[in-house]
Design a protein around this motif. Structure first.
Motif, PDB file in Angstrom:
ATOM      1  N   GLN A  41       0.835  -1.207   0.000  1.00 24.64           N
ATOM      2  CA  GLN A  41       0.000   0.000   0.000  1.00 24.64           C
ATOM      3  C   GLN A  41       0.869   1.255   0.000  1.00 24.64           C
ATOM      4  O   GLN A  41       0.574   2.223  -0.714  1.00 24.64           O
ATOM      5  N   ALA A  42       1.937   1.267   0.802  1.00 20.54           N
ATOM      6  CA  ALA A  42       2.827   2.429   0.856  1.00 20.54           C
ATOM      7  C   ALA A  42       3.533   2.633  -0.480  1.00 20.54           C
ATOM      8  O   ALA A  42       3.669   3.760  -0.959  1.00 20.54           O
ATOM      9  N   ARG A  43       3.993   1.540  -1.090  1.00 18.90           N
ATOM     10  CA  ARG A  43       4.637   1.635  -2.410  1.00 18.90           C
ATOM     11  C   ARG A  43       3.669   2.202  -3.439  1.00 18.90           C
ATOM     12  O   ARG A  43       4.014   3.118  -4.199  1.00 18.90           O
ATOM     13  N   GLN A  48       1.707   6.832  -6.803  1.00 16.92           N
ATOM     14  CA  GLN A  48       0.679   7.827  -7.125  1.00 16.92           C
ATOM     15  C   GLN A  48       1.148   9.226  -6.733  1.00 16.92           C
ATOM     16  O   GLN A  48       0.887  10.199  -7.449  1.00 16.92           O
ATOM     17  N   TRP A  49       1.818   9.343  -5.599  1.00 15.11           N
ATOM     18  CA  TRP A  49       2.290  10.645  -5.123  1.00 15.11           C
ATOM     19  C   TRP A  49       3.278  11.250  -6.129  1.00 15.11           C
ATOM     20  O   TRP A  49       3.207  12.440  -6.433  1.00 15.11           O
ATOM     21  N   PHE A  50       4.179  10.434  -6.644  1.00 16.09           N
ATOM     22  CA  PHE A  50       5.139  10.945  -7.621  1.00 16.09           C
ATOM     23  C   PHE A  50       4.445  11.399  -8.909  1.00 16.09           C
ATOM     24  O   PHE A  50       4.965  12.255  -9.611  1.00 16.09           O
ATOM     25  N   PRO A  60      -1.201   8.326   4.500  1.00 16.09           N
ATOM     26  CA  PRO A  60      -2.279   7.850   5.367  1.00 16.09           C
ATOM     27  C   PRO A  60      -1.963   6.625   6.227  1.00 16.09           C
ATOM     28  O   PRO A  60      -2.839   6.146   6.947  1.00 16.09           O
ATOM     29  N   PHE A  61      -0.748   6.117   6.156  1.00 11.12           N
ATOM     30  CA  PHE A  61      -0.429   4.873   6.864  1.00 11.12           C
ATOM     31  C   PHE A  61       0.432   5.163   8.089  1.00 11.12           C
ATOM     32  O   PHE A  61       1.092   6.200   8.166  1.00 11.12           O
ATOM     33  N   ILE A 112      12.435   8.899   7.540  1.00 10.08           N
ATOM     34  CA  ILE A 112      11.359   8.613   6.585  1.00 10.08           C
ATOM     35  C   ILE A 112      11.128   9.848   5.697  1.00 10.08           C
ATOM     36  O   ILE A 112      10.063  10.457   5.703  1.00 10.08           O
ATOM     37  N   PRO A 113      12.166  10.256   4.927  1.00  9.12           N
ATOM     38  CA  PRO A 113      11.981  11.424   4.073  1.00  9.12           C
ATOM     39  C   PRO A 113      10.852  11.210   3.075  1.00  9.12           C
ATOM     40  O   PRO A 113      10.431  10.081   2.827  1.00  9.12           O
ATOM     41  N   ILE A 114      10.381  12.274   2.529  1.00  8.72           N
ATOM     42  CA  ILE A 114       9.248  12.362   1.605  1.00  8.72           C
ATOM     43  C   ILE A 114       7.955  12.139   2.373  1.00  8.72           C
ATOM     44  O   ILE A 114       7.075  12.980   2.357  1.00  8.72           O
ATOM     45  N   LEU A 115       7.816  11.013   3.081  1.00 10.16           N
ATOM     46  CA  LEU A 115       6.601  10.740   3.845  1.00 10.16           C
ATOM     47  C   LEU A 115       6.506  11.644   5.067  1.00 10.16           C
ATOM     48  O   LEU A 115       5.417  12.082   5.441  1.00 10.16           O
ATOM     49  N   ILE A 116       7.628  11.898   5.715  1.00  8.19           N
ATOM     50  CA  ILE A 116       7.749  12.972   6.703  1.00  8.19           C
ATOM     51  C   ILE A 116       8.501  14.060   5.933  1.00  8.19           C
ATOM     52  O   ILE A 116       9.705  13.966   5.735  1.00  8.19           O
TER      53      ILE A 116
END
Length: 154
Positions: A41-43, A48-50, A60-61, A112-116
């Motif tokens: 799900q994170a992948r 999608q984010w990119f 959201p995780f 956790i770059p990008i996600l944080i």
């Protein structure tokens, strides 16, 4: 510890999970590849984010980065910076407590770059640094992907 890698515009990235939470995102391809539901799900979310970061909002995780209580406080404030927005180390220090220098150290140790989204923090008089493989070039690329207008660099 389960890991899953993905191809990204910044090169290969590897997500790591522990106890049902994302604990790191690293540059490079991980040795082990395990398709857990969370990692898949994170992948997929990152893919999608990119493609369109403003369409998704915050990650959201569940995240559980390893760090000191102060670092975790700074990282929690980082997660409140909306896509396409930036803040300065000084502004972040006012919200998280501490000095711009201590905030900068915490931001630089974000596992956790990008996600944080540590790429959204700028120096008062410029971009500041970035700990991704491509350094400041990666930071600029991420900010431009989010639609942030940046001054021309020399």
């Amino acid at each position: 510890m389960p890991q899953l890698s993905l191809h990204s515009p910044l090169g290969p990235l590897t997500l790591s999970e522990e106890d049902g939470k994302i604990i790191s995102l690293d540059w490079g391809w991980g040795r082990d590849q395990t398709e857990t539901p969370l990692l898949c799900q994170a992948r997929d979310w990152l893919d999608q984010w990119f493609d369109n970061p403003s369409a998704l909002g915050a990650f959201p995780f569940p995240l559980e980065p390893y760090g000191t209580p102060y670092q975790k406080k700074v990282w929690a404030v980082l997660q409140t910076i909306p896509t396409g927005s930036t803040t300065t180390y000084g502004e972040l220090a006012q919200k998280a407590g501490g000095s711009p220098q201590s905030v900068g150290q915490a931001v630089g140790h974000n596992p956790i770059p990008i996600l944080i989204p540590c790429h959204r923090v700028l120096a008062r008089n410029g971009l500041g640094g970035y700990s991704g493989d491509g350094g400041v070039d990666d930071k600029v690329w991420l900010l431009e992907l989010e639609g942030v207008a940046l001054p021309q660099r020399a």
